[in-house]
Write a protein that holds these residues in place. Structure first.
Motif, PDB file in Angstrom:
ATOM      1  N   GLY A 117      -0.548   3.354  -4.411  1.00 48.73           N
ATOM      2  CA  GLY A 117      -1.854   2.736  -4.187  1.00 48.73           C
ATOM      3  C   GLY A 117      -2.152   1.648  -5.210  1.00 48.73           C
ATOM      4  O   GLY A 117      -2.663   0.583  -4.870  1.00 48.73           O
ATOM      5  N   SER A 203       4.005   2.105  10.790  1.00 46.29           N
ATOM      6  CA  SER A 203       2.728   2.184  10.088  1.00 46.29           C
ATOM      7  C   SER A 203       2.987   2.074   8.586  1.00 46.29           C
ATOM      8  O   SER A 203       4.128   2.138   8.145  1.00 46.29           O
ATOM      9  CB  SER A 203       2.060   3.517  10.377  1.00 46.29           C
ATOM     10  OG  SER A 203       2.848   4.549   9.838  1.00 46.29           O
ATOM     11  N   ARG A 204       1.920   1.913   7.816  1.00 48.51           N
ATOM     12  CA  ARG A 204       2.127   1.751   6.381  1.00 48.51           C
ATOM     13  C   ARG A 204       2.735   3.004   5.755  1.00 48.51           C
ATOM     14  O   ARG A 204       3.656   2.922   4.951  1.00 48.51           O
ATOM     15  CB  ARG A 204       0.824   1.403   5.662  1.00 48.51           C
ATOM     16  CG  ARG A 204       1.062   1.117   4.195  1.00 48.51           C
ATOM     17  CD  ARG A 204      -0.151   0.609   3.488  1.00 48.51           C
ATOM     18  NE  ARG A 204      -0.339  -0.819   3.573  1.00 48.51           N
ATOM     19  CZ  ARG A 204       0.270  -1.687   2.763  1.00 48.51           C
ATOM     20  NH1 ARG A 204       1.123  -1.282   1.875  1.00 48.51           N
ATOM     21  NH2 ARG A 204       0.020  -2.964   2.876  1.00 48.51           N
ATOM     22  N   LEU A 205       2.237   4.156   6.163  1.00 47.87           N
ATOM     23  CA  LEU A 205       2.807   5.381   5.614  1.00 47.87           C
ATOM     24  C   LEU A 205       4.239   5.582   6.097  1.00 47.87           C
ATOM     25  O   LEU A 205       5.085   6.065   5.354  1.00 47.87           O
ATOM     26  CB  LEU A 205       1.936   6.582   5.972  1.00 47.87           C
ATOM     27  CG  LEU A 205       0.648   6.690   5.143  1.00 47.87           C
ATOM     28  CD1 LEU A 205      -0.171   7.884   5.565  1.00 47.87           C
ATOM     29  CD2 LEU A 205       0.967   6.753   3.660  1.00 47.87           C
TER      30      LEU A 205
ATOM     31  N   ARG B  18      -8.741   3.012   8.124  1.00 47.21           N
ATOM     32  CA  ARG B  18      -7.873   3.824   7.284  1.00 47.21           C
ATOM     33  C   ARG B  18      -7.148   2.954   6.269  1.00 47.21           C
ATOM     34  O   ARG B  18      -6.973   3.320   5.124  1.00 47.21           O
ATOM     35  CB  ARG B  18      -6.869   4.566   8.161  1.00 47.21           C
ATOM     36  CG  ARG B  18      -6.919   6.059   7.944  1.00 47.21           C
ATOM     37  CD  ARG B  18      -5.808   6.741   8.713  1.00 47.21           C
ATOM     38  NE  ARG B  18      -6.029   6.729  10.138  1.00 47.21           N
ATOM     39  CZ  ARG B  18      -5.047   6.726  11.033  1.00 47.21           C
ATOM     40  NH1 ARG B  18      -3.800   6.694  10.645  1.00 47.21           N
ATOM     41  NH2 ARG B  18      -5.315   6.732  12.308  1.00 47.21           N
ATOM     42  N   GLU B  19      -6.712   1.782   6.730  1.00 44.53           N
ATOM     43  CA  GLU B  19      -5.966   0.896   5.847  1.00 44.53           C
ATOM     44  C   GLU B  19      -6.778   0.523   4.600  1.00 44.53           C
ATOM     45  O   GLU B  19      -6.264   0.514   3.504  1.00 44.53           O
ATOM     46  CB  GLU B  19      -5.558  -0.363   6.620  1.00 44.53           C
ATOM     47  CG  GLU B  19      -4.859  -1.400   5.803  1.00 44.53           C
ATOM     48  CD  GLU B  19      -3.397  -1.063   5.556  1.00 44.53           C
ATOM     49  OE1 GLU B  19      -2.662  -1.956   5.194  1.00 44.53           O
ATOM     50  OE2 GLU B  19      -2.997   0.111   5.700  1.00 44.53           O
ATOM     51  N   THR B  20      -8.065   0.247   4.792  1.00 42.30           N
ATOM     52  CA  THR B  20      -8.857  -0.116   3.622  1.00 42.30           C
ATOM     53  C   THR B  20      -9.173   1.107   2.782  1.00 42.30           C
ATOM     54  O   THR B  20      -9.323   1.013   1.572  1.00 42.30           O
ATOM     55  CB  THR B  20     -10.160  -0.818   4.032  1.00 42.30           C
ATOM     56  OG1 THR B  20     -10.636  -0.177   5.198  1.00 42.30           O
ATOM     57  CG2 THR B  20      -9.933  -2.291   4.275  1.00 42.30           C
ATOM     58  N   LEU B  22      -7.163   3.642   2.535  1.00 39.59           N
ATOM     59  CA  LEU B  22      -5.907   4.252   2.102  1.00 39.59           C
ATOM     60  C   LEU B  22      -5.685   4.247   0.589  1.00 39.59           C
ATOM     61  O   LEU B  22      -5.432   5.302   0.011  1.00 39.59           O
ATOM     62  CB  LEU B  22      -4.734   3.587   2.834  1.00 39.59           C
ATOM     63  CG  LEU B  22      -3.367   4.212   2.555  1.00 39.59           C
ATOM     64  CD1 LEU B  22      -3.311   5.623   3.088  1.00 39.59           C
ATOM     65  CD2 LEU B  22      -2.258   3.373   3.196  1.00 39.59           C
ATOM     66  N   LEU B  25      -7.725   6.817  -1.051  1.00 39.06           N
ATOM     67  CA  LEU B  25      -7.260   8.174  -0.764  1.00 39.06           C
ATOM     68  C   LEU B  25      -6.033   8.522  -1.594  1.00 39.06           C
ATOM     69  O   LEU B  25      -5.857   9.656  -2.028  1.00 39.06           O
ATOM     70  CB  LEU B  25      -6.920   8.302   0.723  1.00 39.06           C
ATOM     71  CG  LEU B  25      -8.115   8.308   1.663  1.00 39.06           C
ATOM     72  CD1 LEU B  25      -7.650   8.359   3.113  1.00 39.06           C
ATOM     73  CD2 LEU B  25      -9.012   9.492   1.356  1.00 39.06           C
ATOM     74  N   LEU B  26      -5.189   7.531  -1.805  1.00 39.09           N
ATOM     75  CA  LEU B  26      -3.968   7.785  -2.564  1.00 39.09           C
ATOM     76  C   LEU B  26      -4.270   8.037  -4.037  1.00 39.09           C
ATOM     77  O   LEU B  26      -3.656   8.876  -4.682  1.00 39.09           O
ATOM     78  CB  LEU B  26      -3.017   6.580  -2.443  1.00 39.09           C
ATOM     79  CG  LEU B  26      -2.394   6.327  -1.068  1.00 39.09           C
ATOM     80  CD1 LEU B  26      -1.652   4.999  -1.049  1.00 39.09           C
ATOM     81  CD2 LEU B  26      -1.436   7.452  -0.714  1.00 39.09           C
TER      82      LEU B  26
END
Ligand SMILES: Nc1ncnc2c1ncn2[C@@H]1O[C@H](COP(=O)(O)OP(=O)(O)OP(=O)(O)O)[C@@H](O)[C@H]1O
Ligand SMILES: [Mg+2]
Lengths: 296, 302, 356
Positions: A117, A203-205, B18-20, B22, B25-26
């Motif tokens: 992140g 997807s990103r994950l 979710r992308e923003t 994310l 959350l991480l």
């Protein structure tokens, strides 16, 4: 690296001051004194450890002999048997393994996600950079500073003398390290790799799991090994948080024997050798990353 | 195409959302753990350091801090810590630099030397304590045994048991254990220096010493700074080996600040005073760590 | 599928990197975004890919507004400048990746990988890893990974810039042919004007985030919208001469020289005073012999290119480049004569730079 040295060697041999016979003699002399100095240093580094290994293998008679017996003694495994079968060191060993293993898994999992992140997203107000520095700064606290309140907190939570308390505390202890190590590894990978994966429909994950993690696996493994080393070696917090046979780690167990009135030198050395061996193996495994890990 | 269009659209917004979210959350679990186990304890420590008495009788006061100034043990512990840090740092740096220079150039058996020299640093501190208790034991330790064999009178050489020699002994053990760290970091620094400046210096006719003084040292400065700062932080907080070797004794001759805090908290259960002292230690290491973090930031920017 | 930008802007902090972009491609068209470094080409492409959010404006692929659709659902394929091959996968796995994440059956994947590999002549490399490949081979793999799927649009960000000159020319041709055969809309970014001219159906010239002209290569070259486009496209660059129009005497006069104008010029220039005259090097004739009405010039330097010669001249105070045949020879500082083909001149507004 070797090219660089080849080049340096050439440069050296071309230097006029170093040519001719007197120079050659001086170079040879310099090389020999280098070997002498280095051997002396290695001897100083290794001898004390070797001495402990011999004590762990010596009968009491050989231990207390004067002059000291460096090589001539009859080896025995009695102290190892004593430590790990009649005394509780086997228990300490399992505690150490459990605590180190579990805390490493927690720290690496949480820390790697956070590192990703922080490495890959620009947050508002440079929050990513600020958070990174804040996380690093928590690493700088001397352990005794948190040891006192952690002891009181764990006492209030009735977690003293439990493996849980050590796992939690060691997770926090290793987290900043994991975040910074992994952040560095992630940043070394070009951003385009994930972008390509996302353009390709992932997807990103999915990109993280399929593309990025496989690429940082060596770094991830090294980071985990560093965490194992730190958790395995940690002494002060374990001393403060665990005092019962059922909960203490190997270092605390050894320290208990060292500071008590009648010292069993052989048992203590045997336990010391056992505590040392996995660490030396781990250190070998992370040779490549040693500098990076230790200068963080 | 038209069919999938509606589908894309319906969950597009959530994926975006979710992308923003994310990154947050991480990062959140790590931040939570650190707040709970690094920041909260500090706040907790502030609170207890500002209280005297316990339970119902607890009162707010600055007594724990005012007491510091007149506490002979504390002042002495500070002095021991400083002496320990300065002496150990000096020797570790000079020895480490020397070894690094010796091993910078290719040499037969180089990687073997390097690995062997790193052993002390990797050992668990408790094992270091054990190793040196065995070496320094006045009666059957390897050192006195060897000296005796050479005809030296070892009667007064009781090392960690002697009020005179104890501090020197624990410092020596620190040097033994941590010179490898200096060596490792400085060696890495030396090897990262590119070849060209050396060649230029040789072409310009500088002697080996001049090259070292005017080329190597300045280029090595970042590595030196990192190594010194990290070691200083560790030295100021030293606990483990001393605890095993002497427990601060004999008397209080090897008691450092960390050991005194430990004694205050866990022998005398005076947690408030221990917390107050730990803030002094925190302040000391903070001065160093700020320098370290600045340096890291500069490196990251470059 | 056609692609459309409607009033799209992108700002980083305060600076507008893309400014009010309007651009619409046809289905199956190859559009080249051309412009100097930092003009916002990559940013434009990344907005289309969804790797960057547009600050304002709408982006369409076909009839679908894609602003809010995440990259992985936009059904596009992209070739990155540095290829972004997955280093830990074999070439076959790299190419198969877009199909793998779509959970396509294994034999179907194998079949398509082999077909694409054959098409791009990389069949022999399939079991290798990216680092074992040369630049040209990597470029093909990146291309293969893009074309294995049939996406709505191909995006290419300077895909040839890491190749040596010879390979670049060769790949350029192959790309053009491939795009023709596939018939898929392609947006191609480059700062190499030769690449743009040879590849594009239409070229979009950008400068500092603003679209300057969007037209066919022929029109870009022959009818540049403004001085910037005229200067950016063509090598060596167009010559520019600042001067005044004298409507009564049919003359264009700069500080250094005077040229004759005809009726058609004057009609175009009516009502203007200060203008910039533009003339391409190939529209200037050079000779060592004097002809009536030619201008005298001094040779500064000549550059023989093999098939032609660039002649750098001074005409009065003006510096001018002319294109001559390979046989043209002249000494430094020698005296030569030039003729500017007045029927091929362009005129630009001296203030706005717009073509008149
Ligand atoms: N993430 C970013 N943050 C801030 N500024 C950016 C960012 N990305 C790009 N820029 C700026 O936007 C401008 C346009 O960048 P862009 O990459 O689109 O240029 P380009 O036309 O592709 O140039 P090149 O030919 O060099 O690749 C540049 O001035 C760049 O510095
Ligand atoms: Mg670009």
């Amino acid at each position: 690296m070797s090219e660089r040295y080849a080049a340096r060697k050439v440069a050296k041999s071309q230097s006029p001051a170093k040519q001719g016979r007197p120079g050659a003699t001086r170079t040879r002399l310099a090389r020999w004194s280098k070997y002498v100095l280095l051997s002396a240093a290695v001897l100083a580094a290794v001898t004390p450890v070797y001495w402990m290994v011999t004590i762990s293998l010596k009968s009491e008679v050989d231990q207390f002999a004067s002059p000291p017996r460096w090589f001539a003694f009859t080896p025995t495994l009695a102290h190892y048997y004593d430590a790990f079968f009649t005394r509780s060191f086997a228990k300490y060993l399992t505690t150490s393994l459990t605590v180190a293993g579990l805390s490493t898994i927690c720290a690496v999992t949480l820390g790697t996600l956070a590192a990703y992140g922080l490495a890959r997203f620009k947050l508002r107000g440079k929050l990513d950079q600020r958070l990174s520095l804040w996380i690093l700064s928590t690493r700088m606290f001397p352990p005794i500073v948190t040891a006192v309140p952690l002891f009181l907190m764990m006492r209030d939570l009735r977690l003293l003398n439990t493996i849980t308390s050590l796992v939690i505390v060691y997770t926090a202890l290793n987290l900043p390290f994991v975040v910074w190590m992994m952040r560095g590894f992630f940043r070394e990978l070009p951003r385009e790799l994930e972008e390509a994966a996302m353009v390709d429909g992932d997807s990103r994950l999915g990109a993280l799991v399929r593309v990025i993690l496989p690429l940082v696996t060596p770094g991830l493994a090294a980071t985990a090994v560093f965490c194992l080393i730190v958790s395995w070696n940690e002494f002060l917090l374990a001393l403060v948080l665990t005092q019962t046979d059922a909960s203490m780690t190997l270092p605390v167990g050894i320290a208990g024997r060292v500071t008590q009135y009648e010292i069993k030198w052989g048992v203590m050395s045997a336990a010391g050798v056992v505590a040392m061996i996995p660490i030396l193996a781990f250190a070998m495994a992370v040779q490549r990353y040693l500098v990076r890990g230790l200068s963080l | 195409m038209m069919r999938s269009l509606g589908k894309n659209r319906s969950h597009a917004a959530t994926v975006r959302g979710r992308e923003t979210a994310l990154p947050y959350l991480l990062i959140a679990p790590t931040v939570a753990v650190l707040v709970a186990l690094s920041i909260y304890p500090l706040i907790y420590a502030v609170r207890i350091s500002l209280q005297t008495g316990s339970g119902e009788a607890a009162r707010w006061s600055l007594a724990n801090f005012t007491r510091l100034a007149s506490d002979k043990f504390f002042i002495e512990a500070l002095a021991h810590t400083f002496i320990y840090a300065v002496v150990a740092l000096t020797f570790e740096f000079l020895l480490g630099l020397g070894l690094a220079v010796l091993l910078d150039r290719p040499l037969r058996g180089r990687s073997l030397f390097r690995s062997a020299l790193l052993i002390p640093m990797m050992l668990p501190p408790v094992v270091v304590g054990v190793v040196w208790r065995l070496m320094l034991n006045p009666d059957f330790g390897a050192i006195n045994g060897t000296l005796k064999g050479a005809g030296v009178n070892t009667e007064s050489l009781t090392w960690t048991a002697s009020p005179v020699l104890a501090l020197a002994s624990v410092i020596a053990v620190d040097i033994w254990q941590w010179t490898p760290f200096m060596f490792l970091v400085l060696l890495a620094g030396l090897q990262a220096i590119p070849q060209e400046p050396y060649e230029a210096a040789i072409v310009d006719g500088s002697t080996a010493w001049q090259t070292f003084r005017y080329v190597t040292l300045p280029l090595l400065k970042p590595a030196i700074l990192i190594a010194l700062l990290l070691r200083t932080m560790d030295l100021l907080r030293v606990f483990d080996q001393i605890f095993i070797l002497t427990e601060g004794g004999p008397g209080f001759s090897t008691e450092t600040v960390s050991l005194y805090i430990y004694r205050t908290a866990f022998r005398f259960s005076d947690f408030g005073y221990a917390a107050a002292m730990s803030f002094v230690l925190l302040l000391l290491t903070n001065i160093v760590s700020v320098g370290y973090i600045r340096l890291l930031q500069k490196q990251e920017a470059a | 599928m056609d692609v459309r930008f409607e009033n799209v802007s992108k700002t980083f902090g305060k600076s507008a990197v893309v400014d009010q972009l309007n651009l619409a491609s046809d289905d199956g068209e190859l559009v080249v975004l051309l412009g100097p470094s930092g003009c916002g080409k990559t940013t434009t492409l990344r907005m289309l890919a969804g790797l960057e959010d547009a600050t304002s404006g709408d982006i369409f692929i076909g009839d679908e507004r894609v602003n809010d659709i995440p990259t992985q659902n936009r059904d596009i394929a992209m070739v990155f400048q540095n290829y972004a091959l997955y280093p830990h996968m074999t070439i076959a796995q790299n190419i198969a990746y877009p199909l793998r994440v779509r959970k396509i059956a294994r034999d179907e994947i194998n079949r398509r990988v082999n077909r694409v590999a054959e098409m791009l002549e990389i069949g022999a490399l399939l079991e290798r890893r990216p680092r074992e490949l040369s630049g040209g081979e990597r470029q093909r793999v990146a291309l293969a990974r893009a074309i294995i799927r049939e996406p709505r649009v191909y995006l290419m960000d300077e895909p040839l810039s890491n190749l040596d000159a010879k390979l670049r020319v060769q790949m350029r041709g192959e790309l053009k042919r491939l795009q023709h055969d596939l018939g898929t809309t392609t947006i191609y970014v480059t700062h190499d004007q030769a690449e743009a001219m040879t590849l594009a159906h239409r070229v979009a010239v950008m400068r500092a985030g603003k679209l300057q002209q969007f037209d066919t290569p022929m029109n870009i070259y022959n009818r540049p919208a403004n001085r910037f486009v005229a200067e950016f496209v063509g090598s060596p660059s167009m010559n520019f001469i600042e001067g005044r129009v004298d409507h009564s005497s049919y003359k264009f006069a700069s500080d250094a020289l005077t040229l004759d104008l005809d009726e058609s010029h004057l009609a175009r220039l009516s009502g203007r005073d200060r203008v910039t005259l533009g003339i391409r090097p190939e529209h200037i004739e050079v000779s060592t012999a004097d002809h009536p009405g030619w201008l005298a010039a001094t040779v500064y330097v000549t550059e023989l290119m093999g098939n032609e010669t660039f002649v750098f001249l001074r005409v009065g105070g003006e510096k001018i480049i002319a294109r001559a045949s390979a046989e043209f020879r002249a000494e430094f500082e020698s005296r030569v004569f030039v003729k500017i083909q007045m029927e091929r001149t362009d005129f630009f507004d001296s203030k706005t730079g717009l073509r008149i």
